[in-house]
Design a protein around this motif. Structure first.
Motif, PDB file in Angstrom:
ATOM      1  N   PHE A  99      29.587   8.493   6.423  1.00 26.07           N
ATOM      2  CA  PHE A  99      30.321   9.205   5.374  1.00 26.07           C
ATOM      3  C   PHE A  99      30.833  10.494   5.996  1.00 26.07           C
ATOM      4  O   PHE A  99      30.044  11.353   6.392  1.00 26.07           O
ATOM      5  CB  PHE A  99      29.414   9.533   4.195  1.00 26.07           C
ATOM      6  CG  PHE A  99      29.155   8.391   3.243  1.00 26.07           C
ATOM      7  CD1 PHE A  99      29.426   7.076   3.603  1.00 26.07           C
ATOM      8  CD2 PHE A  99      28.624   8.626   1.985  1.00 26.07           C
ATOM      9  CE1 PHE A  99      29.174   6.021   2.732  1.00 26.07           C
ATOM     10  CE2 PHE A  99      28.376   7.588   1.097  1.00 26.07           C
ATOM     11  CZ  PHE A  99      28.641   6.282   1.461  1.00 26.07           C
ATOM     12  N   GLU A 100      32.163  10.638   6.097  1.00 20.18           N
ATOM     13  CA  GLU A 100      32.717  11.862   6.663  1.00 20.18           C
ATOM     14  C   GLU A 100      33.290  12.745   5.559  1.00 20.18           C
ATOM     15  O   GLU A 100      33.410  12.336   4.407  1.00 20.18           O
ATOM     16  CB  GLU A 100      33.783  11.547   7.723  1.00 20.18           C
ATOM     17  CG  GLU A 100      34.947  10.732   7.243  1.00 20.18           C
ATOM     18  CD  GLU A 100      35.924  10.400   8.359  1.00 20.18           C
ATOM     19  OE1 GLU A 100      35.775  10.938   9.466  1.00 20.18           O
ATOM     20  OE2 GLU A 100      36.851   9.607   8.103  1.00 20.18           O
ATOM     21  N   PHE A 128      33.997  20.307  19.079  1.00 23.90           N
ATOM     22  CA  PHE A 128      33.088  19.203  18.785  1.00 23.90           C
ATOM     23  C   PHE A 128      32.415  19.442  17.437  1.00 23.90           C
ATOM     24  O   PHE A 128      32.017  20.569  17.125  1.00 23.90           O
ATOM     25  CB  PHE A 128      32.014  19.078  19.874  1.00 23.90           C
ATOM     26  CG  PHE A 128      32.567  18.683  21.211  1.00 23.90           C
ATOM     27  CD1 PHE A 128      32.868  17.356  21.490  1.00 23.90           C
ATOM     28  CD2 PHE A 128      32.799  19.635  22.186  1.00 23.90           C
ATOM     29  CE1 PHE A 128      33.392  16.988  22.716  1.00 23.90           C
ATOM     30  CE2 PHE A 128      33.325  19.282  23.432  1.00 23.90           C
ATOM     31  CZ  PHE A 128      33.622  17.947  23.690  1.00 23.90           C
ATOM     32  N   GLN A 129      32.320  18.358  16.653  1.00 22.13           N
ATOM     33  CA  GLN A 129      31.601  18.426  15.384  1.00 22.13           C
ATOM     34  C   GLN A 129      30.452  17.425  15.415  1.00 22.13           C
ATOM     35  O   GLN A 129      30.664  16.246  15.723  1.00 22.13           O
ATOM     36  CB  GLN A 129      32.519  18.125  14.205  1.00 22.13           C
ATOM     37  CG  GLN A 129      31.819  18.288  12.854  1.00 22.13           C
ATOM     38  CD  GLN A 129      32.752  18.099  11.673  1.00 22.13           C
ATOM     39  OE1 GLN A 129      33.700  17.331  11.751  1.00 22.13           O
ATOM     40  NE2 GLN A 129      32.483  18.792  10.580  1.00 22.13           N
ATOM     41  N   PRO A 130      29.234  17.869  15.082  1.00 18.30           N
ATOM     42  CA  PRO A 130      28.100  16.943  15.090  1.00 18.30           C
ATOM     43  C   PRO A 130      28.187  15.897  13.980  1.00 18.30           C
ATOM     44  O   PRO A 130      28.762  16.136  12.910  1.00 18.30           O
ATOM     45  CB  PRO A 130      26.896  17.858  14.859  1.00 18.30           C
ATOM     46  CG  PRO A 130      27.366  19.227  15.185  1.00 18.30           C
ATOM     47  CD  PRO A 130      28.814  19.256  14.825  1.00 18.30           C
ATOM     48  N   ILE A 131      27.610  14.764  14.250  1.00 15.74           N
ATOM     49  CA  ILE A 131      27.411  13.701  13.269  1.00 15.74           C
ATOM     50  C   ILE A 131      25.906  13.483  13.177  1.00 15.74           C
ATOM     51  O   ILE A 131      25.230  13.388  14.203  1.00 15.74           O
ATOM     52  CB  ILE A 131      28.128  12.410  13.686  1.00 15.74           C
ATOM     53  CG1 ILE A 131      29.636  12.667  13.860  1.00 15.74           C
ATOM     54  CG2 ILE A 131      27.893  11.288  12.666  1.00 15.74           C
ATOM     55  CD1 ILE A 131      30.397  11.491  14.441  1.00 15.74           C
ATOM     56  N   PHE A 132      25.388  13.417  11.959  1.00 10.59           N
ATOM     57  CA  PHE A 132      23.947  13.335  11.743  1.00 10.59           C
ATOM     58  C   PHE A 132      23.558  11.969  11.192  1.00 10.59           C
ATOM     59  O   PHE A 132      24.315  11.352  10.440  1.00 10.59           O
ATOM     60  CB  PHE A 132      23.500  14.408  10.751  1.00 10.59           C
ATOM     61  CG  PHE A 132      23.663  15.814  11.251  1.00 10.59           C
ATOM     62  CD1 PHE A 132      22.603  16.505  11.808  1.00 10.59           C
ATOM     63  CD2 PHE A 132      24.889  16.457  11.173  1.00 10.59           C
ATOM     64  CE1 PHE A 132      22.745  17.800  12.277  1.00 10.59           C
ATOM     65  CE2 PHE A 132      25.064  17.751  11.638  1.00 10.59           C
ATOM     66  CZ  PHE A 132      23.982  18.423  12.191  1.00 10.59           C
ATOM     67  N   SER A 133      22.363  11.537  11.553  1.00  7.61           N
ATOM     68  CA  SER A 133      21.815  10.303  10.989  1.00  7.61           C
ATOM     69  C   SER A 133      20.618  10.647  10.115  1.00  7.61           C
ATOM     70  O   SER A 133      19.971  11.687  10.291  1.00  7.61           O
ATOM     71  CB  SER A 133      21.385   9.334  12.101  1.00  7.61           C
ATOM     72  OG  SER A 133      20.351   9.902  12.887  1.00  7.61           O
ATOM     73  N   PHE A 134      20.343   9.770   9.135  1.00 11.12           N
ATOM     74  CA  PHE A 134      19.163   9.925   8.301  1.00 11.12           C
ATOM     75  C   PHE A 134      17.974   9.296   9.020  1.00 11.12           C
ATOM     76  O   PHE A 134      18.046   8.158   9.464  1.00 11.12           O
ATOM     77  CB  PHE A 134      19.371   9.232   6.952  1.00 11.12           C
ATOM     78  CG  PHE A 134      20.380   9.918   6.072  1.00 11.12           C
ATOM     79  CD1 PHE A 134      20.075  11.124   5.462  1.00 11.12           C
ATOM     80  CD2 PHE A 134      21.629   9.362   5.853  1.00 11.12           C
ATOM     81  CE1 PHE A 134      20.996  11.767   4.647  1.00 11.12           C
ATOM     82  CE2 PHE A 134      22.558   9.991   5.040  1.00 11.12           C
ATOM     83  CZ  PHE A 134      22.242  11.205   4.427  1.00 11.12           C
ATOM     84  N   ASP A 135      16.895  10.060   9.126  1.00 11.27           N
ATOM     85  CA  ASP A 135      15.706   9.567   9.809  1.00 11.27           C
ATOM     86  C   ASP A 135      14.468  10.030   9.048  1.00 11.27           C
ATOM     87  O   ASP A 135      14.051  11.173   9.175  1.00 11.27           O
ATOM     88  CB  ASP A 135      15.674  10.077  11.247  1.00 11.27           C
ATOM     89  CG  ASP A 135      14.480   9.566  12.047  1.00 11.27           C
ATOM     90  OD1 ASP A 135      13.834   8.599  11.596  1.00 11.27           O
ATOM     91  OD2 ASP A 135      14.204  10.127  13.117  1.00 11.27           O
ATOM     92  N   VAL A 174      23.552  12.344  -2.218  1.00  8.52           N
ATOM     93  CA  VAL A 174      24.205  11.164  -2.784  1.00  8.52           C
ATOM     94  C   VAL A 174      24.509  10.155  -1.682  1.00  8.52           C
ATOM     95  O   VAL A 174      24.369   8.944  -1.872  1.00  8.52           O
ATOM     96  CB  VAL A 174      25.486  11.557  -3.548  1.00  8.52           C
ATOM     97  CG1 VAL A 174      26.214  10.323  -4.065  1.00  8.52           C
ATOM     98  CG2 VAL A 174      25.151  12.486  -4.719  1.00  8.52           C
ATOM     99  N   ALA A 175      24.929  10.647  -0.503  1.00  9.25           N
ATOM    100  CA  ALA A 175      25.197   9.754   0.626  1.00  9.25           C
ATOM    101  C   ALA A 175      23.949   8.985   1.013  1.00  9.25           C
ATOM    102  O   ALA A 175      24.001   7.770   1.268  1.00  9.25           O
ATOM    103  CB  ALA A 175      25.721  10.558   1.819  1.00  9.25           C
ATOM    104  N   GLU A 176      22.812   9.679   1.058  1.00  7.71           N
ATOM    105  CA  GLU A 176      21.569   8.986   1.396  1.00  7.71           C
ATOM    106  C   GLU A 176      21.213   7.959   0.321  1.00  7.71           C
ATOM    107  O   GLU A 176      20.800   6.844   0.628  1.00  7.71           O
ATOM    108  CB  GLU A 176      20.424   9.972   1.572  1.00  7.71           C
ATOM    109  CG  GLU A 176      19.166   9.280   2.079  1.00  7.71           C
ATOM    110  CD  GLU A 176      17.942  10.165   2.040  1.00  7.71           C
ATOM    111  OE1 GLU A 176      17.052   9.967   2.893  1.00  7.71           O
ATOM    112  OE2 GLU A 176      17.872  11.035   1.159  1.00  7.71           O
ATOM    113  N   ALA A 177      21.402   8.347  -0.944  1.00  9.62           N
ATOM    114  CA  ALA A 177      21.094   7.426  -2.041  1.00  9.62           C
ATOM    115  C   ALA A 177      21.980   6.186  -1.988  1.00  9.62           C
ATOM    116  O   ALA A 177      21.550   5.086  -2.366  1.00  9.62           O
ATOM    117  CB  ALA A 177      21.261   8.138  -3.384  1.00  9.62           C
ATOM    118  N   ALA A 178      23.225   6.344  -1.507  1.00  7.26           N
ATOM    119  CA  ALA A 178      24.148   5.211  -1.405  1.00  7.26           C
ATOM    120  C   ALA A 178      23.889   4.364  -0.169  1.00  7.26           C
ATOM    121  O   ALA A 178      24.525   3.325   0.009  1.00  7.26           O
ATOM    122  CB  ALA A 178      25.592   5.712  -1.389  1.00  7.26           C
ATOM    123  N   GLY A 179      22.973   4.805   0.700  1.00  5.28           N
ATOM    124  CA  GLY A 179      22.608   4.017   1.871  1.00  5.28           C
ATOM    125  C   GLY A 179      23.362   4.332   3.134  1.00  5.28           C
ATOM    126  O   GLY A 179      23.220   3.607   4.129  1.00  5.28           O
TER     127      GLY A 179
END
Length: 294
Positions: A223-224, A31-38, A234-239
């Motif tokens: 974004f994977e 299993f690989q975690p996926i994270f969200s921006f909060d 950069v991912a956060e900056a791109a939304g």
């Protein structure tokens, strides 16, 4: 109650770890975690189930393993893989987190195959205590037998209450036409594709534009393939809504060190030392693929 046919190939040990047997191969879940921006932090939001085949105790690459299978075998092994992931997730992962499970659309050629696959999945989920609303069915990049078969398959998943994700957007068949036809809840941007775009300001601007278009449709963007820390910013900056990759956490065999999390309202949502929980923002150590002079 009836049981999934795939369970005949599954062994569950005293630690509730499910492994599969297929000919000379032993199959395990990773299993690989996926994270969200909060609010400036990365929060573990989901896990993706990944198959890890072994032969004579030695790990084998998943592509090489699947290439060794016939078309008929692949259908059964795909079912077995989902069974393992569901059982191991039910036993060892935080039930509050979503579970992403891969589906190869090339093996679903008619309604009977689809119906049998969904029956097996429902039975396994009942056994594991997992609800369909907590499962994201990730349609991988393999070409379907026909567009009609693909759309029928996705419609059947949605009718059963599952959420739909399209994988590898930006690579080969995953284009806007496919998104429009399948109407997924989630789109995962291909890691190699976004890595190239992140190298330039124009590329990041394009990513931001596309994320905005998907967001306007109510689609969550992941974004994977995030492999370097600067790419998170950069991912956060791109939304991007969510991120996944080695820069955050590597896949781990079940049971993982991603212990069942009990978020502390006074602190970070995850505290596991193996997960890189970090604040996003401020100056980046790298900008658009080039090291910033110190």
């Amino acid at each position: 109650m009836a049981r999934s046919i795939a369970l005949a190939h599954v062994d569950i040990d005293e630690h509730r770890i499910a492994t599969g047997a297929w000919g000379p191969f032993t199959l395990k879940s990773a299993f690989q975690p996926i994270f969200s921006f909060d609010r400036g932090k990365l929060v573990m939001a989901a896990f993706e189930g990944l198959l890890r085949p072994f032969r004579d105790g030695e790990v084998m690459s998943p592509p090489a393993f699947f290439a060794s299978l016939s078309a008929a075998e692949r259908l059964h092994v795909e079912t077995l893989a989902r069974t393992l992931h569901i059982l191991n997730a039910g036993a060892h992962l935080d039930p509050a987190k979503k579970l992403f499970i891969n589906f190869d659309p090339s093996v679903f050629s008619d309604r009977e195959i689809i119906a049998n696959a969904l029956r097996d999945m429902r039975l396994t989920m009942h056994e594991a205590g997992i609800d369909a609303r907590d499962v994201v069915c990730e349609v991988t990049e393999q070409r379907s037998t026909s567009q009609q078969a693909l759309e029928g398959f996705v419609a059947a998943l949605r009718d059963d209450g599952f959420r739909i994700a399209v994988d590898d957007y930006g690579a080969q068949q995953s284009d806007m036409e496919r998104i429009s036809a399948l109407k997924p809840d989630i789109v995962k941007f291909d890691g190699r594709w976004i890595a190239r775009l992140m190298e330039t300001r124009q590329g990041v601007a394009l990513l931001a534009l596309m994320v905005g278009e998907f967001s306007a449709r109510g689609i969550t963007v992941v974004f994977e393939g995030i492999e370097e820390g600067w790419q998170i910013e950069v991912a956060e900056a791109a939304g991007a809504h969510m991120v996944q990759g080695f820069a955050l956490a590597r896949p781990e065999l079940a049971p993982t060190s991603f212990a069942v999390l009990h978020p502390d309202p006074q602190g970070p949502a995850a505290t596991d030392a193996h997960v890189r929980q970090r604040r996003v923002g401020g100056s980046s150590a790298k900008a658009f693929g080039r090291r910033v002079a110190s």
